[in-house]
Design a protein around this motif. Structure first.
Motif, PDB file in Angstrom:
ATOM      1  N   VAL A   1       0.840  -1.198   0.000  1.00 32.65           N
ATOM      2  CA  VAL A   1       0.000   0.000   0.000  1.00 32.65           C
ATOM      3  C   VAL A   1       0.876   1.250   0.000  1.00 32.65           C
ATOM      4  O   VAL A   1       1.751   1.407   0.852  1.00 32.65           O
ATOM      5  CB  VAL A   1      -0.937   0.028   1.228  1.00 32.65           C
ATOM      6  N   LEU A   2       0.625   2.135  -0.950  1.00 33.09           N
ATOM      7  CA  LEU A   2       1.349   3.403  -1.027  1.00 33.09           C
ATOM      8  C   LEU A   2       1.136   4.208   0.254  1.00 33.09           C
ATOM      9  O   LEU A   2       0.013   4.354   0.734  1.00 33.09           O
ATOM     10  CB  LEU A   2       0.851   4.212  -2.224  1.00 33.09           C
ATOM     11  N   GLY A   3       2.231   4.708   0.840  1.00 35.19           N
ATOM     12  CA  GLY A   3       2.132   5.541   2.028  1.00 35.19           C
ATOM     13  C   GLY A   3       2.206   4.778   3.329  1.00 35.19           C
ATOM     14  O   GLY A   3       2.302   5.386   4.397  1.00 35.19           O
ATOM     15  N   HIS A   4       2.138   3.442   3.245  1.00 34.16           N
ATOM     16  CA  HIS A   4       2.254   2.637   4.468  1.00 34.16           C
ATOM     17  C   HIS A   4       3.662   2.073   4.555  1.00 34.16           C
ATOM     18  O   HIS A   4       4.201   1.545   3.574  1.00 34.16           O
ATOM     19  CB  HIS A   4       1.261   1.484   4.470  1.00 34.16           C
ATOM     20  N   SER A   5       4.280   2.171   5.714  1.00 31.00           N
ATOM     21  CA  SER A   5       5.617   1.613   5.912  1.00 31.00           C
ATOM     22  C   SER A   5       5.637   0.788   7.192  1.00 31.00           C
ATOM     23  O   SER A   5       4.799   0.973   8.082  1.00 31.00           O
ATOM     24  CB  SER A   5       6.662   2.732   5.992  1.00 31.00           C
ATOM     25  N   ILE A   6       6.602  -0.113   7.268  1.00 29.25           N
ATOM     26  CA  ILE A   6       6.747  -0.979   8.430  1.00 29.25           C
ATOM     27  C   ILE A   6       7.710  -0.319   9.415  1.00 29.25           C
ATOM     28  O   ILE A   6       8.803   0.094   9.036  1.00 29.25           O
ATOM     29  CB  ILE A   6       7.274  -2.364   8.016  1.00 29.25           C
TER      30      ILE A   6
ATOM     31  N   THR B   1       8.922  -3.935  17.743  1.00 27.11           N
ATOM     32  CA  THR B   1       8.580  -4.322  19.118  1.00 27.11           C
ATOM     33  C   THR B   1       7.899  -3.163  19.846  1.00 27.11           C
ATOM     34  O   THR B   1       6.829  -3.339  20.447  1.00 27.11           O
ATOM     35  CB  THR B   1       9.828  -4.767  19.892  1.00 27.11           C
ATOM     36  N   ASN B   2       8.510  -1.986  19.814  1.00 27.53           N
ATOM     37  CA  ASN B   2       7.899  -0.840  20.470  1.00 27.53           C
ATOM     38  C   ASN B   2       6.620  -0.412  19.759  1.00 27.53           C
ATOM     39  O   ASN B   2       5.654   0.025  20.407  1.00 27.53           O
ATOM     40  CB  ASN B   2       8.884   0.326  20.543  1.00 27.53           C
ATOM     41  N   TYR B   3       6.613  -0.546  18.429  1.00 25.39           N
ATOM     42  CA  TYR B   3       5.390  -0.264  17.676  1.00 25.39           C
ATOM     43  C   TYR B   3       4.272  -1.191  18.145  1.00 25.39           C
ATOM     44  O   TYR B   3       3.147  -0.742  18.395  1.00 25.39           O
ATOM     45  CB  TYR B   3       5.643  -0.463  16.184  1.00 25.39           C
TER      46      TYR B   3
ATOM     47  N   ARG C   1       3.973  -2.774  21.038  1.00 30.21           N
ATOM     48  CA  ARG C   1       3.553  -2.448  22.407  1.00 30.21           C
ATOM     49  C   ARG C   1       2.641  -1.228  22.428  1.00 30.21           C
ATOM     50  O   ARG C   1       1.639  -1.206  23.159  1.00 30.21           O
ATOM     51  CB  ARG C   1       4.785  -2.215  23.289  1.00 30.21           C
ATOM     52  N   HIS C   2       2.980  -0.222  21.630  1.00 32.82           N
ATOM     53  CA  HIS C   2       2.164   0.983  21.575  1.00 32.82           C
ATOM     54  C   HIS C   2       0.772   0.676  21.023  1.00 32.82           C
ATOM     55  O   HIS C   2      -0.248   1.084  21.608  1.00 32.82           O
ATOM     56  CB  HIS C   2       2.854   2.038  20.714  1.00 32.82           C
ATOM     57  N   GLU C   3       0.718  -0.051  19.900  1.00 34.47           N
ATOM     58  CA  GLU C   3      -0.567  -0.376  19.288  1.00 34.47           C
ATOM     59  C   GLU C   3      -1.389  -1.319  20.166  1.00 34.47           C
ATOM     60  O   GLU C   3      -2.614  -1.204  20.244  1.00 34.47           O
ATOM     61  CB  GLU C   3      -0.338  -1.000  17.903  1.00 34.47           C
ATOM     62  N   PHE C   4      -0.718  -2.227  20.834  1.00 38.85           N
ATOM     63  CA  PHE C   4      -1.417  -3.162  21.718  1.00 38.85           C
ATOM     64  C   PHE C   4      -2.074  -2.419  22.884  1.00 38.85           C
ATOM     65  O   PHE C   4      -3.195  -2.746  23.298  1.00 38.85           O
ATOM     66  CB  PHE C   4      -0.431  -4.209  22.234  1.00 38.85           C
TER      67      PHE C   4
END
Length: 284
Positions: free
Chosen positions: A113-118, A123-125, A127-130
């Motif tokens: 998807v254009l504009g989406h990056s990993i 790991t911290n990502y 934890r934040h989203e969780f």
């Protein structure tokens, strides 16, 4: 779901991205873009789901650059990264609901998807989203339908988070059939990646969606074992955007739980949610 005007730039940007994964030759990259653009113009108005058109464009690019799996190296790196993340976050997963959330966060491992990056620090990502949870969460209703499950996977790396959810499904007493892609397309998981992730260790049956390098799922192309599993299923778990774009075109299916990060505006509009949110939405 039919293809929209928003999809054009996104799709052609992915052609450029994957061509550049295969070669540094600007002429070849430009040739891949021209061929993809020409094919897209030809089939744009075909009355088929968006993934059918997108899949044809990607296969055109693959032929032009001479690769059957442009994302092979990225898939390997994502698998290593996901193993590391899962080892660190596994203690956070205590029940079915939290496993659903983890599987949805895993859907961020996507190059399509254009504009989406990993995130480089997944790991911290995670934890934040969780900690934020899901924007829309039908986990409790989904759990009631898990006697016989067909689980349609999406991306490599992501399937290690799917494995956690499959384990929780088994704890609920579910019979689980897992279907991965029949051949490489984008960074979607195939049998090789699923076996490497240990999916066969937790699922009752592992199969493919058939049809070769197809995006999403085309029910006219699925193998007999998957067709039988869907016919007997009490629930389909559908991961990611392309599976949603495909299945939303069909009727007379078992209840479908759509687990995904909503990464593009067309799907956000259809679902009536903001772009970028995480959802587990049950549609009966």
């Amino acid at each position: 779901m039919r293809i929209t005007d928003d999809c054009r730039d996104c799709l052609l940007s992915r052609v450029q991205f994957q061509a550049a994964l295969c070669t540094e030759d600007k002429g070849t990259i430009e040739e891949a873009q021209r061929a993809a653009r020409s094919l897209l113009d030809t089939i744009w108005n075909d009355d088929v789901p968006a993934p059918v058109i997108a899949g044809a464009v990607h296969r055109c690019c693959y032929r032009t650059v001479g690769s059957t799996d442009p994302y092979r190296t990225l898939k390997y790196k994502d698998t290593l990264a996901a193993r590391d993340v899962v080892a660190k976050i596994r203690p956070l997963i205590s029940d079915f609901n939290s496993a659903v959330c983890a599987a949805v966060i895993g859907n961020a491992m996507d190059y399509g998807v254009l504009g989406h990056s990993i995130s480089e620090d997944f790991t911290n990502y995670f934890r934040h989203e969780f900690s934020k949870g899901l924007y829309h969460d039908d986990s409790e209703e989904i759990a009631k339908l898990t006697r016989r499950v067909v689980y349609l996977t999406d991306n490599t790396g992501e399937i290690l988070f799917d494995k956690i959810l499959i384990e929780e499904l088994k704890h609920l007493g579910a019979h689980v059939t897992v279907a991965v892609k029949d051949a490489p397309i984008l960074n979607d998981a195939t049998l090789d990646e699923a076996r490497d992730a240990g999916i066969e260790e937790v699922a009752d049956h592992l199969t493919t969606t058939g049809g070769g390098a197809e995006l999403g799922i085309n029910l006219d192309l699925i193998p007999p074992d998957l067709a039988s599993a869907i016919k007997k299923a009490t629930l389909i778990i559908s991961k990611g955007l392309a599976n949603y774009e495909s299945l939303s075109d069909y009727s007379n299916l078992p209840p479908v739980a759509y687990l995904m990060m909503v990464k593009c505006e067309p799907i956000a509009r259809i679902l009536g949610v903001p772009k970028g949110v995480k959802i587990a939405r049950l549609i009966r």
